[in-house]
Design a protein around this motif. Sequence first.
Motif, mmCIF file in Angstrom:
data_model
loop_
_atom_site.group_PDB
_atom_site.id
_atom_site.type_symbol
_atom_site.label_atom_id
_atom_site.label_comp_id
_atom_site.label_asym_id
_atom_site.label_seq_id
_atom_site.Cartn_x
_atom_site.Cartn_y
_atom_site.Cartn_z
ATOM 1 N N ILE A 39 0.756 -1.507 -0.086
ATOM 2 C CA ILE A 39 0.071 -0.035 0.035
ATOM 3 C C ILE A 39 0.771 1.261 -0.020
ATOM 4 N N LEU A 40 1.714 1.196 0.958
ATOM 5 C CA LEU A 40 2.787 2.375 1.081
ATOM 6 C C LEU A 40 3.557 2.702 -0.042
ATOM 7 N N THR A 41 4.097 1.657 -0.774
ATOM 8 C CA THR A 41 4.933 1.710 -2.061
ATOM 9 C C THR A 41 4.063 2.466 -3.087
ATOM 10 N N CYS A 46 2.139 6.529 -6.987
ATOM 11 C CA CYS A 46 1.068 6.872 -7.784
ATOM 12 C C CYS A 46 0.023 7.275 -6.786
ATOM 13 N N ARG A 47 0.132 7.561 -5.905
ATOM 14 C CA ARG A 47 -1.160 7.939 -4.922
ATOM 15 C C ARG A 47 -2.153 6.750 -4.752
ATOM 16 N N VAL A 48 -3.428 7.378 -4.509
ATOM 17 C CA VAL A 48 -4.310 6.394 -4.270
ATOM 18 C C VAL A 48 -4.305 5.215 -5.214
ATOM 19 N N ALA A 53 -3.761 -0.676 -6.653
ATOM 20 C CA ALA A 53 -2.994 -1.540 -7.657
ATOM 21 C C ALA A 53 -2.105 -2.402 -6.841
ATOM 22 N N ALA A 54 -1.094 -1.794 -5.923
ATOM 23 C CA ALA A 54 -0.243 -2.619 -5.341
ATOM 24 C C ALA A 54 -0.835 -3.479 -4.333
ATOM 25 N N LEU B 90 -5.866 3.685 7.075
ATOM 26 C CA LEU B 90 -5.030 4.208 8.101
ATOM 27 C C LEU B 90 -3.636 4.714 7.529
ATOM 28 N N LEU B 91 -3.382 3.750 6.560
ATOM 29 C CA LEU B 91 -1.668 4.193 6.219
ATOM 30 C C LEU B 91 -1.812 5.490 5.430
ATOM 31 N N ILE B 92 -3.051 5.698 4.453
ATOM 32 C CA ILE B 92 -2.923 6.568 3.854
ATOM 33 C C ILE B 92 -3.306 7.980 4.212
ATOM 34 N N LEU B 93 -4.138 7.826 5.239
ATOM 35 C CA LEU B 93 -4.569 9.152 6.213
ATOM 36 C C LEU B 93 -3.724 9.365 7.313
ATOM 37 N N ALA B 94 -3.207 8.386 7.733
ATOM 38 C CA ALA B 94 -2.488 8.701 8.928
ATOM 39 C C ALA B 94 -1.146 8.026 9.243
#
Lengths: 153, 171
Positions: A39-41, A46-48, A53-54, B90-94
């Motif tokens: 998710i973080l990579t 490319c944002r959301v 996709a990841a 959670l990861l994307i927002l915080a």
Amino acid sequence: MLPLMERELVGPYLSKQDFLDITAVAQSAPGIMAINVAILTGYRLCRVPGACAAALGAALPSFIIILLIALFFRKFAENPFVQRVFMGVRPAVVALILVPVFTLAKSAGVTLKTVWVCVAVALAVWLLKISPVYVVLVAVLCGVLFGKKERAQ
Amino acid sequence: MIYWQLFFTFFKIGLFNFGGGYAMISFLQNEVVYKQAWLTTAQFTDIVAISQVTPGPVGINLATYTGYTTGGIWGAGISTLAVCLPSFILLILAGKFLFATREKYSLAWRILRLVVIGLIAAAALTLCNGENFVDFKSVLLCAGAFLAVWKFKRGPITVLLASAALGLLLY
């Protein structure tokens, strides 16, 4: 799965430091570590849409494999041959779960002073059937409250 | 509705499951075997065994399999999605904030590490019942598997394959 991810990601997508930062943040969230790293990579690149996709890419292979096995297993679960196999496997599964209790206790540096927390949690969840959700909530609450006191002193 | 129930159950697990795949076993047991009674202990143990010998994150494997057994292909999809959704949000927002808590609330994180050990122990103890241990041979198998992993550093796949072969021989 992490070493595999590092090999694939560091270089074309992330720097070594980025990967280390991402793993550290991924570990600070609940859920599945490998998915969190994905998710973080994806989000960094490319944002959301990238994160979606990841995450999908990281989950899909196991999803498909497990579905195929489940389809197969539903047909053969009653088969006496399969039954015998699993009569042998089940006790071994218990052992496989028991081992990380000791390895983690070692790496977390559990002492006689702190071991009561582990024992109390184990008994509460095993015998009293208290939901692990409440156990985690209480632990976080205690940690935050007593942590404040600790810092105030 | 089974799909909603699956979604809520796995969303809750995804939200509170700290400590990885082994700790997740304890969450699943409580929700899926004890509260909802979707699976028996023996069925649940088989799922754990299968997710140990297949590649990929154990958490995904467990969610997919449990979802499939309770709600078919849709159940599998919904459960897998639901278990990933909380950390996604959670990861994307915080993400930054969560990371900062490691220093700010280090005591909470230290306690969580101890809690995770207790949860995994509870998972193992809950699996110790008559469904999984049918006779003294089961106890020997468990002890043997423990030694193989702990002392002789064998991987889970080797140990499970060996115990499968022994199951065929002994029963």
